[in-house]
Write a protein that holds these residues in place. Structure first.
Motif, PDB file in Angstrom:
ATOM      1  N   GLY A 182       3.869   0.703  -3.285  1.00  0.00           N
ATOM      2  CA  GLY A 182       3.322   0.432  -4.537  1.00  0.00           C
ATOM      3  C   GLY A 182       3.997  -0.845  -5.210  1.00  0.00           C
ATOM      4  O   GLY A 182       4.070  -2.020  -4.411  1.00  0.00           O
ATOM      5  N   SER A 219       5.219  18.604   3.730  1.00  0.00           N
ATOM      6  CA  SER A 219       5.811  18.430   2.379  1.00  0.00           C
ATOM      7  C   SER A 219       7.183  18.508   2.546  1.00  0.00           C
ATOM      8  O   SER A 219       7.756  19.143   3.117  1.00  0.00           O
ATOM      9  CB  SER A 219       5.322  19.182   1.217  1.00  0.00           C
ATOM     10  N   GLN A 229       5.573  10.960   0.868  1.00  0.00           N
ATOM     11  CA  GLN A 229       4.457  11.852   0.835  1.00  0.00           C
ATOM     12  C   GLN A 229       3.075  11.672   1.568  1.00  0.00           C
ATOM     13  O   GLN A 229       2.573  12.379   2.244  1.00  0.00           O
ATOM     14  CB  GLN A 229       3.999  12.589  -0.528  1.00  0.00           C
ATOM     15  N   PRO A 230       2.601  10.480   1.344  1.00  0.00           N
ATOM     16  CA  PRO A 230       1.371  10.143   2.029  1.00  0.00           C
ATOM     17  C   PRO A 230       1.643  10.166   3.468  1.00  0.00           C
ATOM     18  O   PRO A 230       0.444  10.616   4.125  1.00  0.00           O
ATOM     19  CB  PRO A 230       1.015   8.668   1.562  1.00  0.00           C
ATOM     20  N   LEU A 231       2.580   9.567   4.099  1.00  0.00           N
ATOM     21  CA  LEU A 231       2.788   9.804   5.679  1.00  0.00           C
ATOM     22  C   LEU A 231       2.902  11.394   6.028  1.00  0.00           C
ATOM     23  O   LEU A 231       2.343  11.655   7.091  1.00  0.00           O
ATOM     24  CB  LEU A 231       4.008   9.034   5.968  1.00  0.00           C
ATOM     25  N   ASP A 267       9.660   4.672  -7.146  1.00  0.00           N
ATOM     26  CA  ASP A 267      10.577   5.790  -6.388  1.00  0.00           C
ATOM     27  C   ASP A 267      11.611   5.069  -5.461  1.00  0.00           C
ATOM     28  O   ASP A 267      12.055   5.689  -4.337  1.00  0.00           O
ATOM     29  CB  ASP A 267       9.398   6.483  -5.075  1.00  0.00           C
ATOM     30  N   LYS A 304       0.319  17.383   7.319  1.00  0.00           N
ATOM     31  CA  LYS A 304       0.509  18.577   6.702  1.00  0.00           C
ATOM     32  C   LYS A 304       1.890  19.149   6.483  1.00  0.00           C
ATOM     33  O   LYS A 304       2.078  20.361   6.473  1.00  0.00           O
ATOM     34  CB  LYS A 304      -0.340  19.503   7.395  1.00  0.00           C
ATOM     35  N   ARG A 315       0.734  -1.089   0.063  1.00  0.00           N
ATOM     36  CA  ARG A 315      -0.054  -0.143   0.045  1.00  0.00           C
ATOM     37  C   ARG A 315       0.766   1.072   0.032  1.00  0.00           C
ATOM     38  O   ARG A 315       0.554   2.242  -0.579  1.00  0.00           O
ATOM     39  CB  ARG A 315      -1.025   0.167   1.357  1.00  0.00           C
ATOM     40  N   MET A 316       2.089   1.366   0.623  1.00  0.00           N
ATOM     41  CA  MET A 316       2.732   2.342   0.573  1.00  0.00           C
ATOM     42  C   MET A 316       3.694   2.586  -0.200  1.00  0.00           C
ATOM     43  O   MET A 316       4.000   3.619  -0.985  1.00  0.00           O
ATOM     44  CB  MET A 316       3.630   2.458   1.995  1.00  0.00           C
ATOM     45  N   ARG A 345       2.033  14.026   4.294  1.00  0.00           N
ATOM     46  CA  ARG A 345       0.512  14.536   4.113  1.00  0.00           C
ATOM     47  C   ARG A 345      -0.272  14.556   5.343  1.00  0.00           C
ATOM     48  O   ARG A 345      -0.948  15.635   5.705  1.00  0.00           O
ATOM     49  CB  ARG A 345      -0.118  14.018   2.945  1.00  0.00           C
ATOM     50  N   ARG A 346      -0.403  13.590   5.941  1.00  0.00           N
ATOM     51  CA  ARG A 346      -1.142  13.503   7.309  1.00  0.00           C
ATOM     52  C   ARG A 346      -0.836  14.477   8.486  1.00  0.00           C
ATOM     53  O   ARG A 346      -1.623  14.963   9.117  1.00  0.00           O
ATOM     54  CB  ARG A 346      -1.098  12.134   7.995  1.00  0.00           C
TER      55      ARG A 346
END
Length: 253
Positions: free
Chosen positions: A67, A134, A125-127, A95, A132, A64-65, A129-130
């Motif tokens: 890909g 970048s 980025q998904p982690l 990546d 806020k 999931r993280m 982004r939680r």
């Protein structure tokens, strides 16, 4: 004739053993996977496909993280005589990429030696982004080694070095978005008793932050005031460079 055969028994045994190893490592992987798959239900990733042979195989994993990951390995056949599986592995995704040596045993013990790789910050980025946050840049991994157990999901040992290339970051402070440039950073991986630790330092060796992962799945990070200085920001309260100004922990496993 019987005495001649008896005197050559060790050569016959060696030939039989060599034939057995040859048959094992050249068997088609999809045939072996049919029997092995039910025993690997506890893997933290999903195996999408396998191809090739035990000697020289290819695989595709999904998580999931991270890909989709494409990988390949080449077996070291002599290790099979000792009851272990040792292989040179390579993995590559959108990546990340890496290569090293993997050792696995029937009891679920797993070891990785001399792993070198690359990770793009886009993977994190998904982690981030939680929270806020970048961040851009690249992370290089060198001489990474670790050992653990797949069945218990316990990490026994880890060591290695991470180098972050530097890049731009954004993060919230008091409802404001702060923009900053992060310089090149170094991360040193190691163990503190049974706890995995990552010390983040400058290229001069000054400590900025420390992260940890405990056997019970709890992880955390503490940040020193020096990190704020490195980002070109001002800390409003009185504190020395080594004062911990931020700590957080949560269960991730």
């Amino acid at each position: 004739m019987l005495s001649a055969i008896w005197s050559a028994r060790w050569y016959l045994l060696l030939g039989l053993l060599s034939l057995l190893v040859f048959l094992v490592i050249t068997v088609p992987l999809h045939f072996v996977w049919h029997y092995a798959e039910p025993q690997l239900k506890g893997l933290p990733v999903k195996v999408e496909s396998v191809a090739g042979t035990l000697w020289d195989g290819r695989f595709q994993l999904s998580d999931r993280m991270v890909g989709t990951l494409d990988g390949e390995w080449q077996l070291q056949p002599l290790a099979l005589l000792g009851g272990a599986l040792v292989a040179d592995i390579k993995v590559e995704g959108r990546d990340l990429r890496g290569s090293g040596e993997l050792t696995a045993s029937p009891s679920g013990e797993l070891q990785i030696h001399d792993f070198d790789g690359y990770v793009d910050s886009a993977l994190l980025q998904p982690l981030l982004r939680r929270q806020k946050v970048s961040l851009n840049g690249e992370l290089e991994i060198s001489a990474l080694s670790l050992s653990g157990n797949l069945q218990t999901r316990q990490l026994a040992d880890i060591a290695g070095r991470l180098v972050y290339s530097g890049g731009k970051t954004e993060f919230p402070v008091d409802r404001k978005t702060i923009n900053a440039d992060v310089p090149m950073l170094v991360g040193n991986l190691g163990m503190d008793k049974d706890k995995a630790v990552l010390d983040v330092v400058t290229t001069d060796g000054a400590n900025l932050a420390t992260g940890f992962l405990q056997p019970d799945g709890w992880a955390g990070v503490s940040v020193r005031r020096r990190f704020v200085d490195v980002l070109g920001q001002q800390w409003p309260n009185k504190a020395t460079e080594d004062t911990v100004i931020f700590e957080v922990s949560r269960k991730i496993l």
